[in-house]
Design a protein around this motif. Sequence first.
Motif, mmCIF file in Angstrom:
data_model
loop_
_atom_site.group_PDB
_atom_site.id
_atom_site.type_symbol
_atom_site.label_atom_id
_atom_site.label_comp_id
_atom_site.label_asym_id
_atom_site.label_seq_id
_atom_site.Cartn_x
_atom_site.Cartn_y
_atom_site.Cartn_z
ATOM 1 N N TRP A 238 26.549 44.777 32.082
ATOM 2 C CA TRP A 238 27.346 43.919 31.205
ATOM 3 C C TRP A 238 28.826 44.273 31.302
ATOM 4 N N LYS A 239 29.103 45.558 31.534
ATOM 5 C CA LYS A 239 30.512 45.948 31.683
ATOM 6 C C LYS A 239 31.090 45.344 32.952
ATOM 7 N N ILE A 240 30.282 45.371 33.988
ATOM 8 C CA ILE A 240 30.745 44.844 35.268
ATOM 9 C C ILE A 240 30.908 43.329 35.187
ATOM 10 N N ALA A 241 29.999 42.699 34.450
ATOM 11 C CA ALA A 241 30.115 41.250 34.275
ATOM 12 C C ALA A 241 31.389 40.900 33.524
ATOM 13 N N ALA A 242 31.707 41.686 32.498
ATOM 14 C CA ALA A 242 32.937 41.435 31.737
ATOM 15 C C ALA A 242 34.154 41.612 32.638
ATOM 16 N N ARG A 243 34.113 42.654 33.484
ATOM 17 C CA ARG A 243 35.233 42.833 34.405
ATOM 18 C C ARG A 243 35.326 41.668 35.384
ATOM 19 N N SER A 244 34.183 41.207 35.871
ATOM 20 C CA SER A 244 34.196 40.061 36.789
ATOM 21 C C SER A 244 34.851 38.847 36.148
ATOM 22 N N ALA A 245 34.524 38.610 34.876
ATOM 23 C CA ALA A 245 35.136 37.476 34.181
ATOM 24 C C ALA A 245 36.646 37.635 34.127
ATOM 25 N N ALA A 246 37.095 38.836 33.792
ATOM 26 C CA ALA A 246 38.535 39.063 33.645
ATOM 27 C C ALA A 246 39.257 38.952 34.977
ATOM 28 N N THR A 247 38.723 39.578 36.021
ATOM 29 C CA THR A 247 39.418 39.511 37.312
ATOM 30 C C THR A 247 39.403 38.090 37.866
ATOM 31 N N THR A 248 38.304 37.379 37.651
ATOM 32 C CA THR A 248 38.219 36.006 38.161
ATOM 33 C C THR A 248 39.270 35.121 37.504
ATOM 34 N N ILE A 249 39.333 35.187 36.179
ATOM 35 C CA ILE A 249 40.312 34.373 35.465
ATOM 36 C C ILE A 249 41.745 34.763 35.850
ATOM 37 N N LEU A 250 42.006 36.050 35.886
ATOM 38 C CA LEU A 250 43.378 36.477 36.179
ATOM 39 C C LEU A 250 43.784 36.120 37.602
ATOM 40 N N SER A 251 42.878 36.259 38.541
ATOM 41 C CA SER A 251 43.194 35.879 39.909
ATOM 42 C C SER A 251 43.532 34.395 39.998
ATOM 43 N N SER A 252 42.748 33.590 39.300
ATOM 44 C CA SER A 252 43.002 32.150 39.365
ATOM 45 C C SER A 252 44.319 31.789 38.686
ATOM 46 N N CYS A 253 44.665 32.535 37.644
ATOM 47 C CA CYS A 253 45.927 32.249 36.954
ATOM 48 C C CYS A 253 47.110 32.615 37.841
ATOM 49 N N SER A 254 47.056 33.770 38.484
ATOM 50 C CA SER A 254 48.192 34.126 39.329
ATOM 51 C C SER A 254 48.220 33.194 40.544
ATOM 52 N N GLY A 255 47.044 32.788 41.022
ATOM 53 C CA GLY A 255 47.016 31.782 42.079
ATOM 54 C C GLY A 255 47.657 30.485 41.616
ATOM 55 N N GLY A 256 47.397 30.130 40.372
ATOM 56 C CA GLY A 256 47.975 28.918 39.810
ATOM 57 C C GLY A 256 49.492 29.001 39.720
ATOM 58 N N VAL A 257 49.997 30.135 39.241
ATOM 59 C CA VAL A 257 51.451 30.309 39.155
ATOM 60 C C VAL A 257 52.059 30.154 40.546
ATOM 61 N N MET A 258 51.438 30.799 41.513
ATOM 62 C CA MET A 258 51.943 30.714 42.887
ATOM 63 C C MET A 258 51.912 29.265 43.387
ATOM 64 N N ALA A 259 50.835 28.548 43.066
ATOM 65 C CA ALA A 259 50.715 27.156 43.514
ATOM 66 C C ALA A 259 51.806 26.285 42.889
ATOM 67 N N PHE A 260 52.073 26.473 41.605
ATOM 68 C CA PHE A 260 53.162 25.717 40.967
ATOM 69 C C PHE A 260 54.488 26.021 41.655
ATOM 70 N N LEU A 261 54.699 27.299 41.956
ATOM 71 C CA LEU A 261 55.930 27.724 42.607
ATOM 72 C C LEU A 261 56.052 27.104 44.001
ATOM 73 N N LEU A 262 54.975 27.185 44.766
ATOM 74 C CA LEU A 262 54.997 26.644 46.132
ATOM 75 C C LEU A 262 55.241 25.143 46.123
ATOM 76 N N SER A 263 54.592 24.451 45.174
ATOM 77 C CA SER A 263 54.773 23.012 45.123
ATOM 78 C C SER A 263 56.210 22.667 44.759
ATOM 79 N N PHE A 264 56.753 23.417 43.824
ATOM 80 C CA PHE A 264 58.139 23.217 43.403
ATOM 81 C C PHE A 264 59.085 23.351 44.597
#
Lengths: 436, 436, 436
Positions: A238-264
């Motif tokens: 369950w600890k590993i699952a919680a970490r997976s959730a956090a890393t997955t969300i955070l990776s997608s968010c930083s990917g999103g920031v980068m995508a907004f920047l690149l598109s700009f």
Amino acid sequence: MTNGTLVYQHDEEIEAWIDDATWILTSSFIIFTMQSGFGLLESGMSSKKNEVNIMIKNVVDVVFGTLTYWAVGYGLTFGTGEGANWFTGVGSFFLDPDEETMGTEFSKFIFQASFCTTATTIVSGAIAERTKLTAYIAFCLLNTVVYSFPAHWVWSKDGWLKKMDVVDVAGVGPVHLVGGVTALVAAIMVKPRYGRFSDDQVTIHGNSVNAVLGLFILWWGWLGFNCGSTFGISGGKWKIAARSAATTILSSCSGGVMAFLLSFLLHKRKFDVQLLVNGILGSLVSITGICAVTTTWAAILIGAVGACVTTFGQIALVKMKVDDPVGAVAVHLMGSLWGILCCGLFGLKDDIEHSFSHHDGLVWGGGFYLLGVQTMAAVAIIIWSVVTSFIVLKLIDLTIGLRLTLEEELYGADYCEHNVELPPDVKEYAESVLRR
Amino acid sequence: MTNGTLVYQHDEEIEAWIDDATWILTSSFIIFTMQSGFGLLESGMSSKKNEVNIMIKNVVDVVFGTLTYWAVGYGLTFGTGEGANWFTGVGSFFLDPDEETMGTEFSKFIFQASFCTTATTIVSGAIAERTKLTAYIAFCLLNTVVYSFPAHWVWSKDGWLKKMDVVDVAGVGPVHLVGGVTALVAAIMVKPRYGRFSDDQVTIHGNSVNAVLGLFILWWGWLGFNCGSTFGISGGKWKIAARSAATTILSSCSGGVMAFLLSFLLHKRKFDVQLLVNGILGSLVSITGICAVTTTWAAILIGAVGACVTTFGQIALVKMKVDDPVGAVAVHLMGSLWGILCCGLFGLKDDIEHSFSHHDGLVWGGGFYLLGVQTMAAVAIIIWSVVTSFIVLKLIDLTIGLRLTLEEELYGADYCEHNVELPPDVKEYAESVLRR
Amino acid sequence: MTNGTLVYQHDEEIEAWIDDATWILTSSFIIFTMQSGFGLLESGMSSKKNEVNIMIKNVVDVVFGTLTYWAVGYGLTFGTGEGANWFTGVGSFFLDPDEETMGTEFSKFIFQASFCTTATTIVSGAIAERTKLTAYIAFCLLNTVVYSFPAHWVWSKDGWLKKMDVVDVAGVGPVHLVGGVTALVAAIMVKPRYGRFSDDQVTIHGNSVNAVLGLFILWWGWLGFNCGSTFGISGGKWKIAARSAATTILSSCSGGVMAFLLSFLLHKRKFDVQLLVNGILGSLVSITGICAVTTTWAAILIGAVGACVTTFGQIALVKMKVDDPVGAVAVHLMGSLWGILCCGLFGLKDDIEHSFSHHDGLVWGGGFYLLGVQTMAAVAIIIWSVVTSFIVLKLIDLTIGLRLTLEEELYGADYCEHNVELPPDVKEYAESVLRR
């Protein structure tokens, strides 16, 4: 007391399985929604005359992919019968376990079937708008085999990559790299859409609302994908699952920031829907292999680079005149290549369950061993996927034929294959081309 | 025997955490889908020239909101480091917990991040169709702070409202009141859409199918929201979660009945989609704070009044010439004000977990204490939100600028910010206005 | 030691309930999404002038259906108060349990309410495009009663069919047969749409993307439906839930294959969206009753036949000039009839929990007993549904009136009942007909 302890131990084990099965099944159900996510994403990025057809192709994935995974795929991946070796599983074909083992077998089957159909669905986007539905059905039947062997190598206890301690938590290799490579091979073999790279090419305006809705569904499906891949919640999982959730969300968010920047930067201050959507998906692919065994900081770095790799990958493909209407190759092939290497760079030894990773990656001072294994895994999976998917697609092309006729393509698959109403402007344009 | 008991106790505690983490994570995943619900709802209620833009704004919520919540929001809300006090948390910034605590920390982070981004997304609807995307990105980055302090007050063990035994099970204050007040401030500051309150205003016909689909997604997300807020399922929490599910559903149903009735009366026997959708959402907001600690009868009353408050709130806002395209202010501000007071009126002392509520409400003979605390909470949160959101929005207005140019607004954000195809009728209307 | 064991037993029981409640609630939430699935499916198969109206009808299902299920339905189904007998439950009306029992009562209520509203929503599709919304609201209020009695017979420990060991895991009788029969009665009573069976009938082109999206949502909802119906995960129930997931998916896949085949043959190599979607749904209905107690091979056979039955059922209905715009009667009535008989043919004695089935079916050498009980259940439910739904609908027709006026029908319910914009081509066609 000994007896008591024994009983207790036993109960604890059963309790663990109950908790784990709940987790696996719930995750599988969440992952199942990804098919509608892929459908909407692909439909929303295709021209309107093909948006129903692409939804139906995602139905085909589930229907034909799950059946063949039940018939042969599960056995090839996890079969432990006589003849099973480092390269292939044998046994458990046409899965029908007894009541003793069915709890674990069926949970695993349901979960893995959703992985297998995802590997196939990736391809549907790359060959959208010009491929026969019957050809795609044949492809779905055969692609299960393309997926099952790499899955065996990486996840079965007999698999040769597993024995070398390869890290792949949620299928960056067997799902995304296999899917991405197959998508590339297929996109090349089926050739570009009519007029795609000519001077007077028609701009495609799909239904962007559906595309973004598809992104949202995939995003949440990915949480099921990555967190469910702990394959349970008991013990320290369950600890590993919680970490997976956090890393997955955070990776997608930083990917999103980068995508907004690149598109700009790349689109003169405008925010291109396909770039944004694919940037985020690329960052999700990148974190898929490592999600359970890395830190939040690494996840943020991985996601940002994943979005870049995807964006520039897509630009390169267009330059190379590879026609991939939805950008599936860039997202899944480029994203997964980066993601597989990331395991070797940023992976942490799993000290909780001792199962997901047995070595530290390069940046944590673990040396080059893991990076070497990951690189080898990537090379092996690419070679396997190129060869087998080429054979599969060539076979289909020689028998059924991969490509729609020019007339069918111009009128659109919705009208030609599903009797959906033909929009007047599509009809007019098609007739004007056919008259030339 | 003592040892045995100890070990057993320990196991039980771990087992409880495993069960709870499953619940929290699953709920978080469900809540995550609310972003697509808000997107579809807002997109379906906006004019067609802005429907993609509003979907992208919901992507922005997740991307930028989650990152800042990770960086500072979680620490401001739940940090227990040196300097943490009744007003603010300190510590746990850029969350990166060790393996011992990561299970609980990450679960809490994922769950709370979804709350924070919801508070922000409420605002996107109220300022739809006329706000710059870059301004909205800046707003998402800053709004995390606006949310985090009230969340600390209400949910952190150090928070001053928590210490006074305020009742707020699932965020009626920090999520909905903060979001609703901020939405009102923003809608006033960004001013009405062109021609919204003039004599020849154009009627907006959005995609009502999408709006209702958005309602459905939000409805189910709310179940995750309210039931997940028991923050687990162990001990007696599963009972409370089951009650939360029942009160939430019943409140929304009675709100729905009321909305159908009101529409029948106010719209001459016709059923207005926006009134129905917002009436149900208003009743869901109303039950959010009290869901775990009240009866079914009270839930039905709360929902019915919640729908009324929302409906008449929306009418009042239009009379006051506040332009809120989707009715977010009425739903979240009016609904949550009523909902916060309801906790003081109908709240029951929590005799199961002794955590969600420590006093009976007024109608159960608990006197005015709880009602007083709830009123104070409402006042404090309103003042906080008005002041901080005004500062945040003013800052953005002075630097980036909040509002699209008239030309951009008329052509629509889809065309101007995302290169989406410009529909001929939109183009024609825009040009006719610009020629004046 | 005795004490210790006792406490431990007790804890184990509580732990089991915690696990079960999580399962039931999570499943209920998944099932809740089926309302949006039905909405999109029906909306996507109706003509564009009614697509909003049908979404709202699905909102009506939840709102009015859940309230009446809370008020009387739950009591009629599961009430064990004085007067409860083989035919009806009594007690637990206006459900408001105490804190001791609320965990189990509310979980059961939430789960069952979603079943009840599903039985109602089936009808909305069959009478789409020509039924008054107010009439439908009245129908929702009354249909709870139509559902609750068969549910009592099949699932309450007092029910007469339950006592005869009828097999119905997830509601093939009380949900799908009741819903299907009621849909048929309603479709006949409300009569066909204007011009539906005339020579110059207008072909309906709905939004097929939405229809397929609806299929996907229903598909995943069905997993919640069938797996959640183990009513827990403790003991051996997790094994049964895993089997339910596998048989459900496999049945739908073989139904899908059959549907593709049938469409290829019947529609001259084209793939008709409604045939595909309804074939898959028919196979899902067929497996609903038996999912937990059969083998994968049987599931595959059941699904394939289920898709055939649905497809030819639909063709027969059209020949009989019964107008069912979405094919709900074929899917739910034909599919469930076959499904109920399947329990008697392919059902396995439940040796794990000794609760879902107490006899082997005919093909496993269990003789004709179970098949006889299932046949009797089908006959009883059909008679009950025909009689009660006829009374209910007749009552509504005599008071409110079931049918829209011709003018309203031609302009479409979206415009007439919800003030949605009237498309020019709809207006033109309506006026041309009205001038005749």
